[in-house]
Write an enzyme that holds these catalytic residues in place. Structure first.
Site, short mmCIF file in Angstrom:
data_model
loop_
_atom_site.label_atom_id
_atom_site.label_comp_id
_atom_site.label_asym_id
_atom_site.label_seq_id
_atom_site.Cartn_x
_atom_site.Cartn_y
_atom_site.Cartn_z
CG ASP A 1 -17.88 -2.36 -19.71
OD1 ASP A 1 -18.30 -1.50 -19.09
OD2 ASP A 1 -18.06 -3.62 -19.70
CG ASN B 1 -25.98 1.50 -20.76
OD1 ASN B 1 -25.20 2.11 -21.47
ND2 ASN B 1 -25.71 0.80 -19.89
C1 IPE Z 1 -21.95 -1.80 -22.90
O1 IPE Z 1 -21.33 -1.67 -21.41
C2 IPE Z 1 -22.35 -0.30 -22.86
C3 IPE Z 1 -21.57 0.72 -23.24
C4 IPE Z 1 -20.05 0.65 -23.07
C5 IPE Z 1 -22.15 2.23 -23.36
P1 IPE Z 1 -22.37 -2.37 -20.22
O2 IPE Z 1 -21.60 -2.21 -19.09
O3 IPE Z 1 -23.56 -1.36 -20.40
O4 IPE Z 1 -22.74 -3.84 -20.68
P2 IPE Z 1 -23.11 -4.98 -19.60
O5 IPE Z 1 -24.20 -4.62 -19.00
O6 IPE Z 1 -21.93 -5.13 -18.91
O7 IPE Z 1 -23.27 -6.02 -20.77
C1 IPE Z 2 -18.92 1.89 -19.12
O1 IPE Z 2 -18.46 1.67 -17.96
C2 IPE Z 2 -19.77 3.22 -19.22
C3 IPE Z 2 -21.21 3.04 -19.54
C4 IPE Z 2 -21.68 1.83 -19.86
C5 IPE Z 2 -21.96 4.30 -19.75
P1 IPE Z 2 -19.50 1.12 -16.82
O2 IPE Z 2 -20.30 1.95 -16.10
O3 IPE Z 2 -20.18 -0.13 -17.48
O4 IPE Z 2 -18.43 0.42 -15.87
P2 IPE Z 2 -18.67 -1.10 -15.18
O5 IPE Z 2 -18.66 -2.17 -16.26
O6 IPE Z 2 -19.41 -1.26 -14.22
O7 IPE Z 2 -17.14 -1.37 -14.55
MG MG Z 3 -20.14 -2.07 -17.54
#
Ligand code: IPE
Ligand code: IPE
Ligand code: MG
Length: 233
Positions: free
Chosen positions: A21, A69
């Site tokens: 993340d 997602n």
């Molecule tokens: C979890 O991260 C999913 C992945 C890392 C693929 P998210 O960024 O989607 O999670 P939330 O929405 O902050 O809980």
């Molecule tokens: C994780 O990074 C990647 C996926 C969830 C696919 P994020 O896109 O969730 O990054 P933040 O949480 O917005 O920083």
């Molecule tokens: Mg995230």
């Protein structure tokens, strides 16, 4: 599975899972588009996968795309899917050369047909690998448990054992350590069943900055934990 159990570097951990993340925040901090954050996230994946064999870790599971997602803007979902296509194309030969065995967990068969085809080919080409890289794609823990319970019911009794035998992870070693980057302290529907007695670690590092040294530091911390499984010494 390799002969990883009990090596010095892993301190006996066989299966580590990571919620990758923080790509978006990494980009935002630099005034860059989110897509660049995701690209740099792929580079972090590549660095880490290269470290798995020398570390003798049996299994690394990475949360790449959750079943939630899809709620993101279409542009971002497209960017993520295109990065997946690019990554398989560019890195598959290296996986094969480095004895990486690919596994996919989640409802990956409902992704775009060309991605499903590429993944099937990658699974086939890496089937003789010794170190497992499990990638969670279109994965949600609740739906995994519901699917497993349905299959268990079709075959007779529903018990923890019969459900576990139907999980997407049924051929992976038990989860030892679950790491989430970027400072968020939640599971976001990842490996809910498997996390029952896993050790957890939440680190502030944003995913694109994550290096094999961070994984080693997490494993060194894991070595200090006392796992009790409800019992006592
Ligand atoms: C979890 O991260 C999913 C992945 C890392 C693929 P998210 O960024 O989607 O999670 P939330 O929405 O902050 O809980
Ligand atoms: C994780 O990074 C990647 C996926 C969830 C696919 P994020 O896109 O969730 O990054 P933040 O949480 O917005 O920083
Ligand atoms: Mg995230």
């Amino acid at each position: 599975m390799g002969e990883g159990s009990g090596t010095d570097q892993t301190h006996g951990a066989r299966h580590v899972a990571i919620i990758m993340d923080g790509n978006g925040r990494w980009a935002k901090k630099r005034g860059l588009p989110r897509a660049i954050g995701h690209q740099r996230g792929v580079e972090a994946v590549r660095r880490l996968v290269r470290a798995v064999e020398p570390m003798k870790l049996d299994c690394l599971t990475l949360y790449a795309f959750s079943s939630e997602n899809w709620k993101r803007p279409e542009d971002e979902v497209d960017d993520l899917m295109n990065l997946m296509r690019k990554f398989i194309k560019s890195d598959l030969a290296e996986f094969v050369a480095n004895n990486v065995k690919l596994r996919i967990i989640g409802d990956w068969q409902s992704l775009a047909p060309d991605i499903v085809g590429m993944l099937e080919d990658a699974l086939e080409q890496t089937s003789h690998g010794t170190q497992t890289l499990a990638v969670a794609l279109n994965y949600g823990g609740q739906s995994e448990i519901a699917r497993a319970a349905t299959k268990a019911a079709e075959r007779g009794q529903i018990t923890p054992e019969t459900i576990e035998a139907q999980l997407d992870t049924n051929d992976l070693p038990p989860l030892d350590l679950l790491i989430r980057t970027s400072g968020e302290v939640r599971l976001s529907n990842f490996l809910l069943w498997q996390a029952a007695y896993a050790e957890m670690m939440f680190v502030d590092t944003l995913w694109p900055d994550f290096k094999p040294e961070h994984l080693q530091a997490a494993l060194d911390d894991f070595a200090q934990r006392e796992r009790r499984y409800g019992g006592r010494k």
